[in-house]
Design a protein around this motif. Structure first.
Motif, mmCIF file in Angstrom:
data_model
loop_
_atom_site.group_PDB
_atom_site.id
_atom_site.type_symbol
_atom_site.label_atom_id
_atom_site.label_comp_id
_atom_site.label_asym_id
_atom_site.label_seq_id
_atom_site.Cartn_x
_atom_site.Cartn_y
_atom_site.Cartn_z
ATOM 1 N N MET A 1 0.813 -1.212 0.000
ATOM 2 C CA MET A 1 0.000 0.000 0.000
ATOM 3 C C MET A 1 0.850 1.266 0.000
ATOM 4 N N LEU A 2 2.054 1.183 0.570
ATOM 5 C CA LEU A 2 2.829 2.416 0.750
ATOM 6 C C LEU A 2 4.184 2.428 0.049
ATOM 7 N N LEU B 1 -1.315 7.092 7.354
ATOM 8 C CA LEU B 1 -1.292 6.599 5.975
ATOM 9 C C LEU B 1 -2.010 5.267 5.819
ATOM 10 N N LEU B 2 -2.114 4.533 6.899
ATOM 11 C CA LEU B 2 -2.750 3.225 6.782
ATOM 12 C C LEU B 2 -4.236 3.278 7.129
ATOM 13 N N ALA B 3 -4.685 4.450 7.542
ATOM 14 C CA ALA B 3 -6.096 4.560 7.912
ATOM 15 C C ALA B 3 -6.967 4.027 6.787
ATOM 16 N N GLY B 4 -7.934 3.262 7.166
ATOM 17 C CA GLY B 4 -8.827 2.705 6.160
ATOM 18 C C GLY B 4 -8.319 1.386 5.607
ATOM 19 N N SER B 5 -7.091 1.039 5.933
ATOM 20 C CA SER B 5 -6.542 -0.207 5.394
ATOM 21 C C SER B 5 -6.518 -1.312 6.435
ATOM 22 N N LYS C 1 -8.808 -3.078 7.516
ATOM 23 C CA LYS C 1 -9.595 -4.223 7.062
ATOM 24 C C LYS C 1 -8.788 -5.121 6.138
ATOM 25 N N ILE C 2 -7.937 -4.508 5.362
ATOM 26 C CA ILE C 2 -7.118 -5.291 4.444
ATOM 27 C C ILE C 2 -6.131 -6.150 5.233
ATOM 28 N N LEU D 1 -6.394 -8.172 -1.291
ATOM 29 C CA LEU D 1 -6.896 -6.814 -1.503
ATOM 30 C C LEU D 1 -8.303 -6.851 -2.101
ATOM 31 N N ALA E 1 -10.813 -8.378 0.480
ATOM 32 C CA ALA E 1 -11.061 -7.628 1.710
ATOM 33 C C ALA E 1 -11.875 -6.364 1.485
ATOM 34 N N SER E 2 -11.985 -5.945 0.256
ATOM 35 C CA SER E 2 -12.669 -4.682 0.052
ATOM 36 C C SER E 2 -13.923 -4.852 -0.781
ATOM 37 N N SER E 3 -15.045 -4.753 -0.131
ATOM 38 C CA SER E 3 -16.303 -4.848 -0.854
ATOM 39 C C SER E 3 -16.516 -3.604 -1.708
ATOM 40 N N ALA E 4 -15.717 -2.582 -1.431
ATOM 41 C CA ALA E 4 -15.888 -1.331 -2.159
ATOM 42 C C ALA E 4 -15.721 -1.534 -3.661
ATOM 43 N N PHE E 5 -14.972 -2.569 -4.019
ATOM 44 C CA PHE E 5 -14.730 -2.799 -5.437
ATOM 45 C C PHE E 5 -16.005 -3.111 -6.198
ATOM 46 N N SER F 1 -11.585 10.920 5.015
ATOM 47 C CA SER F 1 -11.982 9.525 5.119
ATOM 48 C C SER F 1 -13.251 9.426 5.970
ATOM 49 N N SER G 1 -16.820 -0.498 2.710
ATOM 50 C CA SER G 1 -15.454 -0.507 3.239
ATOM 51 C C SER G 1 -14.775 0.756 2.732
ATOM 52 N N PRO G 2 -13.680 1.127 3.376
ATOM 53 C CA PRO G 2 -12.963 2.287 2.853
ATOM 54 C C PRO G 2 -12.550 2.046 1.399
ATOM 55 N N GLN H 1 -8.382 8.518 2.259
ATOM 56 C CA GLN H 1 -7.190 8.194 3.012
ATOM 57 C C GLN H 1 -5.979 8.951 2.495
ATOM 58 N N GLU H 2 -5.190 9.336 3.472
ATOM 59 C CA GLU H 2 -4.062 10.196 3.139
ATOM 60 C C GLU H 2 -3.074 9.537 2.188
ATOM 61 N N LYS H 3 -2.951 8.214 2.279
ATOM 62 C CA LYS H 3 -1.928 7.577 1.454
ATOM 63 C C LYS H 3 -2.204 7.733 -0.032
#
Lengths: 614, 227
Positions: A267-268, A288-292, A294-295, A376, A379-383, B36, B56-57, B85-87
């Motif tokens: 991610m980074l 920077l990992l906020a929101g991740s 869940k991943i 990835l 883990a993300s239903s957002a997709f 976020s 999810s985010p 998210q900032e990243k």
């Protein structure tokens, strides 16, 4: 229960108040309270600290002065018996590589004498962790914060972790496997359970342990207790810690921590993490990992439940080779400049993967990178909402660069078939999205989606070997298929392994066999293991690695015959079970005349190493 | 809550022109920005399917499309739902570059998201050419009125200060969502549609477009417009 007046600052006396309470106490029922001496030796709180083993790379002389510095800064005063798990009685002394720790095991219960000569790293571990726990309970040194802990307890960031598990609760301590990620400054980055915030002092202590051992030019690798294994992994500016009661080997746990590290890198990127911490040592990486989270959570769940991680191999969905070939051809035709990988996934398993020719000539795609991609997506239903375009790093391919991933489901609203296109050009979204339309069109024309929907994993009964309940077979790379993705095949877990608990039990048995096979000190080639409810046989040769599970009544001769049959069956089915020849395309500006030239070369070699043993 | 939303002129006739004729379809690039967790993805999902689910985010950026029919034109909104998210901030400019509409979203119950929204507005101002982007400030989570930290007036003041379109919405209840989208559609068409090289025309490709199919259905939401 009685406690020292902890406002007293550097406590000069030792006081152990041992109350009978056995179970994990809330603040007011603490069994033990322990104050540090000025000289930083802890008297033993009744046979509690005596078993902790600290494994380091080599025995180290832990000088008192080092401990002094650490302890003063941590200002520990109380020990709760919550940390008991980390200490408890005699861990396997055979594992003990630390003289000092061993010494502790010999200490008597009443031995409250103060050993001025040397520090006890085992006790140190325990006390520090205990201290941290106390602080979390709000009974530690309130209002006083050591410089070391301060790093972790600064103001909370705007976004709160969604995990609000109570870290003082019994249930929190009973999790099978905890994973923590922290920065070298001791700042919390991730915790699998509970909020990082609430655990900041625990993580501060973990960092103290790491740096304490480091200060004597050494590296802390693990701590063993009867019930838990604590494994440390330091990668650049990140420290990863696993506290596990799963009985996995240290090596396996470290491998899992490495996966966590890679997922963060994906991610980074490694370069940006190094840059950030070079610039600001106490940076809060959670920004920077906020929101991740869940991943990472999803990754750890997968690691626990999916043997792909254990075997470091890809599990692809069994598919008639003609269908797999036609899907590959569809992907091969839908290309655009800078496209490097086209990956088709169904039910979180690989269907096919097509690779850019020149890219893959230098490096091959590692299973770990594919696992991270699959995680990835899973883990993300957002997709499912739309088409995704996101930067992503494949850490084993190149830890410092981003690819741009286009991710879209091909069968909304079910969302089981997922297309993943990786490009090196961040501006390529529209071009890559256009590839997806071509792929979609071709798949409709060939009715691929409904064919894919019928594909499923197989049952062990298809092998036709009675007594065989389950197996995992991983063929090794041999020169013939050198560029091939490492894969394994395995049937569904069926009765008696259909419940979650039983699945996990079988996986644990496999993990145990795996740890014996891959033991660093005494690796084994063949293990016949009669367990309580099943018999397992693991076998590693130069061509494959195989784990099999039989009913308990099988005989050794029977098992050997069964394995011979199994290997024949796999050989027969290998075109369906594996992606045999990952196809390629060329999207470089100056493409070679035939992107499939390489493929036909490969096809000449019919035996790719499967079972040439037979 | 909707009192701040400028009335959509001619809103009533919006749905009457859907049945016929060769109406031009223009592409509108719209980007949704904000901290976020303020509800950007939910807002996008409301726009596109009029659904609500706790997402999810967002990873990276999600691309969704929604077609809006106005009286004499059809606008195909290409919505870039960015991750808060900032990243991902280093890549966000990719998405908002060339946007015709930019929605900056904050959460009315979290002051820091409002502060962050102002940062986004500054950032956008650096990039856009006046008149080429319709900017809109959206105070989301109107359903959390009890926990409100940003008053309507404050949001409105910031918007008027920078002459932005302003509204408060609730993606949870769906309140003001279709009004917002229509309001933007009109503004974009009025401000940019007439310009030379403002909006490019959308050519329907003969390919099967699943998203297109998806986005056509929730047209019902447009019909809710009006008192």
């Amino acid at each position: 229960m009685e406690r020292d007046n902890h406002q007293e600052g550097e406590a000069q006396g030792v006081k152990i108040c041992d109350s009978p309470s056995e179970s994990n106490p809330p603040a007011d029922t603490l069994a033990t309270s322990l104050s540090l001496l000025g000289n930083h030796m802890f008297p033993d709180p009744v046979e509690r600290n005596d078993g902790t083993t600290v494994v380091k790379e080599e025995p180290a002389d832990l000088h008192l002065s080092d401990v002094t510095a650490q302890e003063q800064s941590l200002d520990a005063e109380h020990v709760s018996n919550q940390v008991k798990k980390l200490e408890t009685e005699a861990a396997e002394n055979s594992e003990c590589q630390n003289n000092e720790s061993t010494e502790t095991t010999e200490r008597g219960t009443e031995d409250a004498a103060i050993d001025n000569d040397q520090s006890d790293s085992g006790e140190f571990v325990v006390t520090m962790l205990a201290k941290a726990k106390l602080e979390e309970q709000g009974i530690g040194v309130k209002g006083r914060s050591s410089p070391l802990l301060e790093a972790g307890t600064q103001e909370s960031p705007a976004f709160m972790s969604h995990r609000d598990e109570d870290v003082t609760a019994d249930s929190w301590r009973q999790h099978r496997k905890h994973v923590f990620v922290l920065s070298e400054a001791g700042k919390p980055i991730y915790s699998r359970y509970g909020s990082e915030e609430a655990l900041s002092s625990t993580m501060g202590v973990m960092m103290a342990l790491v740096s304490f051992v480091q200060s004597s030019d050494n590296i802390i690798r693990s701590v063993y207790s009867e019930e838990h294994t604590v494994v440390f992994l330091q990668k650049g500016p990140l420290v990863l810690v696993c506290v596990s009661s799963s009985r996995q080997s240290e090596q396996q746990l470290r491998g899992e921590l490495l996966y966590v590290y890679y997922q963060i890198i994906s991610m980074l990127t490694q370069a940006s993490i190094s840059r950030i911490f070079e610039h600001k040592k106490n940076y809060d990486l959670r920004r920077l990992l906020a929101g991740s989270e869940k991943i990472l959570d999803g990754l750890l769940n997968l690691v626990d439940s999916d043997p792909s991680f254990l075997l470091a191999a890809i599990h692809c969905l069994p598919l008639a080779s003609s269908l797999r070939d036609s899907l590959s051809q569809i992907l091969q035709k839908a290309i655009t400049p800078n496209l490097v990988f086209s990956i088709l996934i169904a039910k979180n398993q690989l269907l096919t993967i097509v690779q850019e020719k020149t890219v893959i000539e230098d490096t091959r795609l590692e299973p770990a990178d594919v696992h991270l991609l699959l995680n990835l997506i899973g883990a993300s239903s957002a997709f499912q909402a739309g088409e995704i375009w996101t930067p992503i790093c494949l850490p084993l391919f190149n830890p410092d660069c981003y690819f741009y991933a286009y991710i879209s489901y091909l069968d909304p609203p079910e969302c089981t078939v997922c297309l993943l296109l990786l490009s090196t050009d961040k501006e390529a979204f529209y071009a890559v999205a256009e590839c997806k339309r071509k792929i979609e069109e071709a798949m409709v024309a060939q009715n691929s989606l409904s064919l894919i929907a019928k594909a499923q994993s197989y049952s062990v009964s298809q092998v036709g070997v009675s007594d065989l309940r389950h197996f995992m077979y991983k063929p090794f790379d041999v020169p013939d298929n050198y560029r091939q993705l490492t894969q394994f095949t395995s049937p569904e877990m069926e009765a008696p392994y259909s419940s979650e608990g039983e699945k996990m039990r079988l996986l644990d048995l496999y993990r145990y066999m795996h740890s014996r096979i891959h033991s660093t000190s005494r690796p084994l080639k063949l293990i016949y293991h009669v367990a309580e409810r099943e018999t397992l046989l693991a076998w590693v040769t130069s061509k494959f690695e195989l784990y099999t599970c039989f009913s308990p009544l099988v005989t050794k001769a029977c098992a050997i015959t069964a394995i011979t049959k199994l290997l024949r069956w796999i050989k027969k089915e290998e075109d369906r079970l594996f992606i045999r020849y990952p196809p390629k395309y060329s999207t470089t500006p100056n493409p070679s005349k035939s992107s499939r030239g390489g493929k036909s070369d490969q096809q000449d070699s019919t035996d790719n190493g499967f079972l040439s043993l037979l | 809550m909707g009192e701040n939303l400028p009335r959509v002129p001619g809103g009533a006739q919006l749905h009457s022109d859907t049945l016929h004729g060769p109406v031009r379809t223009l592409r509108v690039k719209m980007v949704i920005l904000g901290s976020s967790g303020v509800g950007k993805s939910s807002l996008a999902l409301r726009f596109v399917r009029d659904e609500f689910k706790n997402p999810s985010p967002t990873v990276g950026c999600a691309y969704l499309t929604r077609v809006v029919h106005l009286s004499d034109v059809t606008l195909r909104f290409e919505i870039w739902d960015t991750a808060g998210q900032e990243k991902y901030h280093s890549v966000t400019p990719l998405y908002y570059r060339g946007a015709h509409a930019a929605l900056v979203v904050y959460d009315i119950s979290k002051r820091e998201t409002f502060v962050r929204a102002q940062v986004w507005l500054k950032e956008l101002e650096k990039q856009y050419i006046p008149g080429s982007t319709v900017m809109c400030l959206v105070g989301n989570k109107g359903d959390l009125d009890q926990e409100r930290q940003i008053s309507v007036q404050e949001g409105q003041a910031l918007a008027s200060d920078r002459s932005l379109f302003f509204t408060e919405t609730s993606v949870l209840s769906g309140d003001q969502i279709s009004e917002l989208l229509l309001g933007i559609a009109h503004r974009v068409y009025e401000c940019i549609g007439g310009q030379q090289g403002g909006l490019s025309e959308w050519k329907e490709t003969p390919l099967i477009d699943l998203h297109h199919r998806d986005t056509f259905t929730p047209f019902a939401s447009c019909c809710k417009v009006g008192p």
